[in-house]
Design an enzyme around this catalytic site. Structure first.
Site, PDB file in Angstrom:
ATOM      1  N   LYS A   1       7.494   0.551   7.049  1.00 52.27           N
ATOM      2  CA  LYS A   1       7.225   1.667   6.144  1.00 52.27           C
ATOM      3  C   LYS A   1       8.521   2.166   5.505  1.00 52.27           C
ATOM      4  O   LYS A   1       9.580   2.108   6.114  1.00 52.27           O
ATOM      5  CB  LYS A   1       6.586   2.838   6.902  1.00 52.27           C
ATOM      6  CG  LYS A   1       5.233   2.511   7.494  1.00 52.27           C
ATOM      7  CD  LYS A   1       4.691   3.676   8.313  1.00 52.27           C
ATOM      8  CE  LYS A   1       3.355   3.320   8.923  1.00 52.27           C
ATOM      9  NZ  LYS A   1       2.865   4.382   9.812  1.00 52.27           N
TER      10      LYS A   1
ATOM     11  N   LYS B   1      -8.142  13.549  17.267  1.00 49.30           N
ATOM     12  CA  LYS B   1      -7.795  12.136  17.485  1.00 49.30           C
ATOM     13  C   LYS B   1      -6.365  12.012  18.011  1.00 49.30           C
ATOM     14  O   LYS B   1      -6.108  11.279  18.963  1.00 49.30           O
ATOM     15  CB  LYS B   1      -7.951  11.363  16.175  1.00 49.30           C
ATOM     16  CG  LYS B   1      -7.493   9.926  16.233  1.00 49.30           C
ATOM     17  CD  LYS B   1      -7.523   9.305  14.843  1.00 49.30           C
ATOM     18  CE  LYS B   1      -6.597   8.133  14.799  1.00 49.30           C
ATOM     19  NZ  LYS B   1      -6.317   7.657  13.466  1.00 49.30           N
TER      20      LYS B   1
ATOM     21  N   TYR C   1       4.500   7.478   1.703  1.00 47.66           N
ATOM     22  CA  TYR C   1       5.073   6.304   2.340  1.00 47.66           C
ATOM     23  C   TYR C   1       4.447   5.018   1.827  1.00 47.66           C
ATOM     24  O   TYR C   1       3.285   4.968   1.452  1.00 47.66           O
ATOM     25  CB  TYR C   1       5.001   6.374   3.860  1.00 47.66           C
ATOM     26  CG  TYR C   1       3.634   6.556   4.475  1.00 47.66           C
ATOM     27  CD1 TYR C   1       2.997   5.502   5.121  1.00 47.66           C
ATOM     28  CD2 TYR C   1       2.997   7.794   4.453  1.00 47.66           C
ATOM     29  CE1 TYR C   1       1.764   5.677   5.721  1.00 47.66           C
ATOM     30  CE2 TYR C   1       1.777   7.973   5.047  1.00 47.66           C
ATOM     31  CZ  TYR C   1       1.161   6.906   5.672  1.00 47.66           C
ATOM     32  OH  TYR C   1      -0.083   7.072   6.265  1.00 47.66           O
TER      33      TYR C   1
ATOM     34  N   HIS D   1       1.682   7.300  15.268  1.00 44.23           N
ATOM     35  CA  HIS D   1       0.758   6.221  14.925  1.00 44.23           C
ATOM     36  C   HIS D   1       1.472   4.877  14.778  1.00 44.23           C
ATOM     37  O   HIS D   1       2.639   4.822  14.421  1.00 44.23           O
ATOM     38  CB  HIS D   1       0.056   6.521  13.600  1.00 44.23           C
ATOM     39  CG  HIS D   1      -0.702   7.804  13.603  1.00 44.23           C
ATOM     40  ND1 HIS D   1      -0.743   8.627  12.508  1.00 44.23           N
ATOM     41  CD2 HIS D   1      -1.441   8.420  14.554  1.00 44.23           C
ATOM     42  CE1 HIS D   1      -1.490   9.683  12.780  1.00 44.23           C
ATOM     43  NE2 HIS D   1      -1.918   9.593  14.026  1.00 44.23           N
TER      44      HIS D   1
ATOM     45  N   GLN E   1       0.842  -1.195   0.000  1.00 41.63           N
ATOM     46  CA  GLN E   1       0.000   0.000   0.000  1.00 41.63           C
ATOM     47  C   GLN E   1       0.877   1.244   0.000  1.00 41.63           C
ATOM     48  O   GLN E   1       1.876   1.297   0.711  1.00 41.63           O
ATOM     49  CB  GLN E   1      -0.899  -0.002   1.247  1.00 41.63           C
ATOM     50  CG  GLN E   1      -1.821   1.185   1.364  1.00 41.63           C
ATOM     51  CD  GLN E   1      -2.754   1.067   2.559  1.00 41.63           C
ATOM     52  OE1 GLN E   1      -3.195  -0.016   2.914  1.00 41.63           O
ATOM     53  NE2 GLN E   1      -3.058   2.189   3.177  1.00 41.63           N
ATOM     54  N   ASP E   2       0.510   2.240  -0.812  1.00 44.06           N
ATOM     55  CA  ASP E   2       1.170   3.537  -0.820  1.00 44.06           C
ATOM     56  C   ASP E   2       0.193   4.575  -0.287  1.00 44.06           C
ATOM     57  O   ASP E   2      -0.995   4.551  -0.631  1.00 44.06           O
ATOM     58  CB  ASP E   2       1.573   3.947  -2.240  1.00 44.06           C
ATOM     59  CG  ASP E   2       2.876   3.325  -2.693  1.00 44.06           C
ATOM     60  OD1 ASP E   2       3.271   2.287  -2.139  1.00 44.06           O
ATOM     61  OD2 ASP E   2       3.495   3.872  -3.618  1.00 44.06           O
ATOM     62  N   ASN E   3       0.692   5.505   0.530  1.00 44.97           N
ATOM     63  CA  ASN E   3      -0.118   6.580   1.089  1.00 44.97           C
ATOM     64  C   ASN E   3       0.582   7.899   0.849  1.00 44.97           C
ATOM     65  O   ASN E   3       1.814   7.952   0.790  1.00 44.97           O
ATOM     66  CB  ASN E   3      -0.321   6.397   2.595  1.00 44.97           C
ATOM     67  CG  ASN E   3      -1.028   5.103   2.923  1.00 44.97           C
ATOM     68  OD1 ASN E   3      -1.982   4.716   2.270  1.00 44.97           O
ATOM     69  ND2 ASN E   3      -0.560   4.420   3.940  1.00 44.97           N
TER      70      ASN E   3
END
Length: 177
Positions: free
Chosen positions: A70, A167, A130, A61, A46-48
């Site tokens: 990561k 949050k 990331y 986090h 997964q890429d963010n």
């Protein structure tokens, strides 16, 4: 690419080979074969990417049931990137490490499983990218308060200037987890 070690075992800084000329620059931001030759066998799934304005802090986090490794970098702007070692068997358990990542230095950081991660935007805005080796799972989402007095993370600015989400603002201390 060149790899630098850090004071925390398995946490690595990756310096890409950058080719500059009158047109601009080129560099590989990811090369699986190179990383495997250096002992990093992570399979990213997964890429963010995020956009943040100055003084925005995201984090700290981690995923508690399905930890993620990561590969992080700042594509535009400058950030102060921080990780906290949460591996209880590690000699550096509860220690943190911070580094400036920017579009100018093009440094990347490989964060193995077992770390909390966060960053503070230093420039007017930043685009942060990331890769993760596990998919995001909201049910395992966890975090540590960025201002945990026991960790004593020096973010480099007055904590009253930091902008964070509600949050993230109410995340527990590491001792409460």
């Amino acid at each position: 690419m060149k790899i630098e070690t850090t004071p925390i075992k398995d946490l690595l800084i990756i310096n890409p080979s950058v080719y500059n000329d009158e047109r601009g620059y080129f560099y590989e931001s990811y090369n699986q074969r190179f990383l495997r030759e250096k002992g990093i066998y992570t399979n990213f799934v997964q890429d963010n990417q995020s956009y943040s304005t100055k003084n925005v802090l995201r984090g700290l986090h981690f995923q508690n049931m399905v930890p993620q490794a990561k590969l992080v970098r700042c594509v535009v702007g400058e950030i102060y990137d921080v990780v906290v070692d949460l591996r209880k068997s590690s000699e550096t358990y509860k220690q943190w490490f911070g580094i400036k990542l920017s579009d100018e230095n093009k440094k990347m950081m490989f964060i193995p499983k077992g770390f909390a991660h966060g960053f503070l935007t230093l420039s007017d805005y930043a685009i942060f990218h990331y890769k993760c080796d596990e998919l995001y799972m909201a049910t395992t989402d966890a975090g540590i308060n960025f201002n945990d007095e026991d960790l004593k993370i020096d973010w480099g600015i007055d904590s009253n200037l930091i902008i964070t989400s509600e949050k993230d603002r109410i995340l527990p201390k590491l001792s409460e987890i």
